[in-house]
Design an enzyme around this catalytic site. Structure first.
Site, PDB file in Angstrom:
ATOM      1  N   TYR A 151      -1.811  -0.652  10.951  1.00  0.00           N
ATOM      2  CA  TYR A 151      -1.947  -1.301   9.637  1.00  0.00           C
ATOM      3  C   TYR A 151      -0.746  -0.982   8.753  1.00  0.00           C
ATOM      4  CZ  TYR A 151      -3.288  -1.682   4.712  1.00  0.00           C
ATOM      5  OH  TYR A 151      -3.280  -1.950   3.357  1.00  0.00           O
ATOM      6  N   LYS A 200       2.291  -3.403   7.261  1.00  0.00           N
ATOM      7  CA  LYS A 200       2.568  -3.577   5.831  1.00  0.00           C
ATOM      8  C   LYS A 200       4.010  -3.131   5.531  1.00  0.00           C
ATOM      9  CE  LYS A 200       0.125  -4.692   2.939  1.00  0.00           C
ATOM     10  NZ  LYS A 200      -0.217  -6.035   2.394  1.00  0.00           N
ATOM     11  N   ARG A 241     -10.418  10.022  12.965  1.00  0.00           N
ATOM     12  CA  ARG A 241      -9.672   8.773  13.209  1.00  0.00           C
ATOM     13  C   ARG A 241      -8.365   9.129  13.923  1.00  0.00           C
ATOM     14  NH1 ARG A 241      -8.128   5.716   7.750  1.00  0.00           N
ATOM     15  NH2 ARG A 241     -10.025   4.519   8.061  1.00  0.00           N
ATOM     16  N   THR A 295       0.821  -1.215   0.000  1.00  0.00           N
ATOM     17  CA  THR A 295       0.000   0.000   0.000  1.00  0.00           C
ATOM     18  C   THR A 295       0.856   1.268   0.000  1.00  0.00           C
ATOM     19  OG1 THR A 295      -1.451   1.278   1.449  1.00  0.00           O
ATOM     20  CG2 THR A 295      -0.117  -0.343   2.522  1.00  0.00           C
ATOM     21  N   ASP A 296       0.273   2.363  -0.482  1.00  0.00           N
ATOM     22  CA  ASP A 296       0.979   3.655  -0.403  1.00  0.00           C
ATOM     23  C   ASP A 296       1.038   4.170   1.040  1.00  0.00           C
ATOM     24  OD1 ASP A 296      -1.715   4.349  -0.078  1.00  0.00           O
ATOM     25  OD2 ASP A 296      -1.755   5.834  -1.691  1.00  0.00           O
ATOM     26  N   GLU A 297       0.246   3.551   1.936  1.00  0.00           N
ATOM     27  CA  GLU A 297       0.180   4.066   3.310  1.00  0.00           C
ATOM     28  C   GLU A 297       1.503   3.883   4.055  1.00  0.00           C
ATOM     29  OE1 GLU A 297      -3.498   3.327   5.369  1.00  0.00           O
ATOM     30  OE2 GLU A 297      -4.576   3.069   3.488  1.00  0.00           O
TER      31      GLU A 297
HETATM   32  P1  NAD Z   1      -9.487  -7.495   2.151  1.00  0.00           P
HETATM   33  O1  NAD Z   1      -9.459  -7.229   3.610  1.00  0.00           O
HETATM   34  O2  NAD Z   1     -10.741  -7.237   1.382  1.00  0.00           O
HETATM   35  O3  NAD Z   1      -9.097  -9.035   1.882  1.00  0.00           O
HETATM   36  C1  NAD Z   1      -8.052  -9.677   2.553  1.00  0.00           C
HETATM   37  C2  NAD Z   1      -8.194 -11.175   2.317  1.00  0.00           C
HETATM   38  O4  NAD Z   1      -7.100 -11.827   2.989  1.00  0.00           O
HETATM   39  C3  NAD Z   1      -9.475 -11.765   2.886  1.00  0.00           C
HETATM   40  O5  NAD Z   1     -10.060 -12.647   1.939  1.00  0.00           O
HETATM   41  C4  NAD Z   1      -9.014 -12.538   4.113  1.00  0.00           C
HETATM   42  O6  NAD Z   1      -9.828 -13.667   4.426  1.00  0.00           O
HETATM   43  C5  NAD Z   1      -7.610 -12.954   3.697  1.00  0.00           C
HETATM   44  N1  NAD Z   1      -6.731 -13.212   4.840  1.00  0.00           N
HETATM   45  C6  NAD Z   1      -6.582 -12.449   5.947  1.00  0.00           C
HETATM   46  N2  NAD Z   1      -5.699 -13.025   6.784  1.00  0.00           N
HETATM   47  C7  NAD Z   1      -5.269 -14.166   6.180  1.00  0.00           C
HETATM   48  C8  NAD Z   1      -4.336 -15.177   6.537  1.00  0.00           C
HETATM   49  N3  NAD Z   1      -3.686 -15.133   7.704  1.00  0.00           N
HETATM   50  N4  NAD Z   1      -4.118 -16.198   5.681  1.00  0.00           N
HETATM   51  C9  NAD Z   1      -4.804 -16.269   4.494  1.00  0.00           C
HETATM   52  N5  NAD Z   1      -5.703 -15.337   4.120  1.00  0.00           N
HETATM   53  C10 NAD Z   1      -5.929 -14.291   4.955  1.00  0.00           C
HETATM   54  O7  NAD Z   1      -8.268  -6.677   1.551  1.00  0.00           O
HETATM   55  P2  NAD Z   1      -8.095  -6.003   0.123  1.00  0.00           P
HETATM   56  O8  NAD Z   1      -8.643  -4.638   0.166  1.00  0.00           O
HETATM   57  O9  NAD Z   1      -8.533  -6.956  -0.910  1.00  0.00           O
HETATM   58  O10 NAD Z   1      -6.508  -5.860   0.074  1.00  0.00           O
HETATM   59  C11 NAD Z   1      -5.694  -6.896  -0.458  1.00  0.00           C
HETATM   60  C12 NAD Z   1      -4.236  -6.472  -0.331  1.00  0.00           C
HETATM   61  O11 NAD Z   1      -4.024  -5.242  -1.019  1.00  0.00           O
HETATM   62  C13 NAD Z   1      -3.801  -6.237   1.112  1.00  0.00           C
HETATM   63  O12 NAD Z   1      -2.494  -6.742   1.254  1.00  0.00           O
HETATM   64  C14 NAD Z   1      -3.803  -4.723   1.255  1.00  0.00           C
HETATM   65  O13 NAD Z   1      -2.844  -4.305   2.189  1.00  0.00           O
HETATM   66  C15 NAD Z   1      -3.429  -4.300  -0.147  1.00  0.00           C
HETATM   67  N6  NAD Z   1      -3.932  -2.977  -0.561  1.00  0.00           N
HETATM   68  C16 NAD Z   1      -5.266  -2.683  -0.449  1.00  0.00           C
HETATM   69  C17 NAD Z   1      -5.728  -1.442  -0.889  1.00  0.00           C
HETATM   70  C18 NAD Z   1      -7.192  -1.073  -0.828  1.00  0.00           C
HETATM   71  O14 NAD Z   1      -7.552   0.061  -1.120  1.00  0.00           O
HETATM   72  N7  NAD Z   1      -8.091  -2.005  -0.491  1.00  0.00           N
HETATM   73  C19 NAD Z   1      -4.829  -0.515  -1.417  1.00  0.00           C
HETATM   74  C20 NAD Z   1      -3.483  -0.864  -1.512  1.00  0.00           C
HETATM   75  C21 NAD Z   1      -3.048  -2.097  -1.095  1.00  0.00           C
HETATM   76  P1  TYD Z   2     -10.830   3.804   4.117  1.00  0.00           P
HETATM   77  O1  TYD Z   2     -11.792   3.396   3.044  1.00  0.00           O
HETATM   78  O2  TYD Z   2     -10.939   3.172   5.458  1.00  0.00           O
HETATM   79  O3  TYD Z   2      -9.369   3.641   3.506  1.00  0.00           O
HETATM   80  P2  TYD Z   2      -7.925   4.124   4.114  1.00  0.00           P
HETATM   81  O4  TYD Z   2      -8.072   4.458   5.532  1.00  0.00           O
HETATM   82  O5  TYD Z   2      -7.094   2.906   3.881  1.00  0.00           O
HETATM   83  O6  TYD Z   2      -7.507   5.296   3.261  1.00  0.00           O
HETATM   84  O7  TYD Z   2     -10.960   5.365   4.326  1.00  0.00           O
HETATM   85  C1  TYD Z   2     -10.762   6.274   3.265  1.00  0.00           C
HETATM   86  C2  TYD Z   2     -10.839   7.670   3.845  1.00  0.00           C
HETATM   87  O8  TYD Z   2     -12.174   7.913   4.284  1.00  0.00           O
HETATM   88  C3  TYD Z   2      -9.949   7.861   5.061  1.00  0.00           C
HETATM   89  O9  TYD Z   2      -9.421   9.183   5.043  1.00  0.00           O
HETATM   90  C4  TYD Z   2     -10.902   7.708   6.231  1.00  0.00           C
HETATM   91  C5  TYD Z   2     -12.215   8.239   5.685  1.00  0.00           C
HETATM   92  N1  TYD Z   2     -13.434   7.633   6.231  1.00  0.00           N
HETATM   93  C6  TYD Z   2     -14.464   8.453   6.730  1.00  0.00           C
HETATM   94  O10 TYD Z   2     -14.360   9.695   6.739  1.00  0.00           O
HETATM   95  N2  TYD Z   2     -15.587   7.850   7.201  1.00  0.00           N
HETATM   96  C7  TYD Z   2     -15.743   6.489   7.232  1.00  0.00           C
HETATM   97  O11 TYD Z   2     -16.803   5.988   7.717  1.00  0.00           O
HETATM   98  C8  TYD Z   2     -14.688   5.674   6.711  1.00  0.00           C
HETATM   99  C9  TYD Z   2     -14.805   4.171   6.713  1.00  0.00           C
HETATM  100  C10 TYD Z   2     -13.554   6.290   6.211  1.00  0.00           C
END
Ligand code: NAD
Ligand code: TYD
Length: 354
Positions: free
Chosen positions: A159, A163, A293, A133-135
């Site tokens: 988180y 990562k 948050r 992630t970019d975070e």
């Molecule tokens: P998500 O939470 O929707 O899905 C995570 C999946 O991992 C779930 O299916 C869960 O059951 C599985 N999981 C969790 N712990 C596990 C374990 N110990 N063993 C096997 N499986 C396990 O997450 P997502 O949004 O699909 O993100 C996927 C990846 O992309 C993550 O690594 C996250 O850090 C990264 N990422 C997400 C975003 C975003 O905006 N969602 C952005 C950048 C990077």
């Molecule tokens: P989120 O979807 O949780 O992604 P991330 O924290 O990984 O960026 O949140 C996106 C942005 O929206 C973040 O700045 C937090 C804000 N947010 C709210 O303002 N209200 C909400 O109920 C949620 C879930 C997020």
């Protein structure tokens, strides 16, 4: 040939597998623990596809992973498995340490052992793609330049710290063992199958159920939004042409404040599914400013010129096309969200948010 996807029952992993099988005849194994975020329903369209196999398991379980690798002999691993929600990491960081750090470490160890014993041409072809992630880069000031692959790691939440730790482990496996790992750091994704605890699906779900739309703090935090299928195409490009040991930043060139996102979603809903409530005519009126948050990062932005120049990848969707498709998907799949919100998710919300 076979690829192994970890965490493929979650949001991005499920989209990745669905998109993969639209453009490839190569078998996919989905290895997922099915935490609250893992939903087998996401892949119900593949139930009869002989190229798709699901195995329930945990990336911290070395014995199970070793057996899986021995039996299925994947040519690549794409590691999506993670605890992914910042708010949960603030309330309960332990699982983040376990899966994101220890899990990635054990997965790396098992994969290194497997890779080490492959015959030479398979060894050269093998890839481990770590999805991050970019975070990990922390928070940007309003006018600061977007994150590049050389930006300093400054994670601010449990988180992002977990990562960041996993990214460092991946890096060390390349430098120490020549293990052919690549890391991608992506901005905020949105699209179908995103769990409704994240901003965009939460706003859609709450709006159509006439519930308050919680905006943390002043709502002026900025994220760079990428449509999920563009993220999936970038990962496929990295798997095909990326160089071992490299890091690629992936972003959507769509910096928006949270308030802009919420207004856009409400405006689309006002048009696509007008409220029938006698009092609430405009979904925007449901906006409710709540406590910020803890440690909330103010701004993320990605400079994606490396992947664009070196691997010739660019996002296809604009924010306007991506967000319209996303809202429409949630309107067409209300039962998918309702199944989630009526179960574990609701209990968790009650416990953590009273
Ligand atoms: P998500 O939470 O929707 O899905 C995570 C999946 O991992 C779930 O299916 C869960 O059951 C599985 N999981 C969790 N712990 C596990 C374990 N110990 N063993 C096997 N499986 C396990 O997450 P997502 O949004 O699909 O993100 C996927 C990846 O992309 C993550 O690594 C996250 O850090 C990264 N990422 C997400 C975003 C975003 O905006 N969602 C952005 C950048 C990077
Ligand atoms: P989120 O979807 O949780 O992604 P991330 O924290 O990984 O960026 O949140 C996106 C942005 O929206 C973040 O700045 C937090 C804000 N947010 C709210 O303002 N209200 C909400 O109920 C949620 C879930 C997020």
């Amino acid at each position: 040939m076979t690829i192994l996807v970890t965490g493929g029952a979650g949001f991005i992993g499920a989209n990745f597998i669905i998109d993969w099988l639209k453009q490839s005849n190569e078998q996919v194994i989905n290895f997922d623990k099915l935490t609250y975020a893992g939903n087998p329903d996401n892949l119900s369209s593949l139930t009869n596809n002989p190229l798709y196999h699901f195995i329930k398991g945990d990336i911290t379980d070395t014995a199970q992973i070793k057996e899986l690798l021995r039996k299925h002999q994947p040519r690549a691993i794409i590691n999506f498995a993670a605890e992914s929600h910042v708010d949960r990491s603030i309330h309960n960081p332990e699982e983040f340490i376990s899966t994101n750090i220890i899990g990635t470490f054990r997965l790396l160890e098992s994969c290194r052992d497997y890779w080490d014993k492959l015959e030479i041409n398979k060894k050269e072809q093998f890839r481990f793609i770590h999805i991050s992630t970019d975070e990990v880069y922390g928070s940007l000031d309003k006018n600061a330049a977007a994150f590049t692959e050389n930006s300093k790691y400054e994670p601010n939440s449990p988180y992002s710290a977990s990562k960041a730790s996993s990214d460092h482990l991946v890096r060390s496996y390349f430098h120490t063992y020549d293990f052919p790992a690549i890391t991608t750091n992506c901005s905020n994704n949105y699209g179908p199958y995103q769990f409704p605890e994240k901003l965009i699906p939460l706003i859609i779900h709450n709006s159509i159920n006439l519930k308050a739309l919680p905006i943390y703090g002043d709502g002026l935090q900025v994220r760079d939004w990428l449509y999920v299928s563009d993220h999936c195409s970038a990962i496929r490009r990295v798997l095909k042409d990326g160089n071992p040991g490299e890091v690629y930043n992936i972003g959507g060139l769509n910096e928006k404040t949270n308030l802009e996102i919420v207004h856009t979603v409400c405006d689309i809903l006002n048009y696509s599914k007008p409220s029938k409530d006698p009092i609430i005519k405009d979904y925007n009126s449901l906006i409710s400013f709540v406590d910020d948050r803890a440690g909330h990062d103010r701004r993320y932005a990605i400079n994606a010129s490396k992947i664009e120049n070196e691997l010739n990848w660019k996002p296809k969707e604009t924010f306007e096309t991506g967000i319209s498709k996303t809202v429409q998907w949630y309107l067409n799949n209300e039962s998918w969200v309702n199944n989630i919100t009526s179960g574990t998710y609701l209990n968790w919300i009650h416990k953590n948010y009273k």
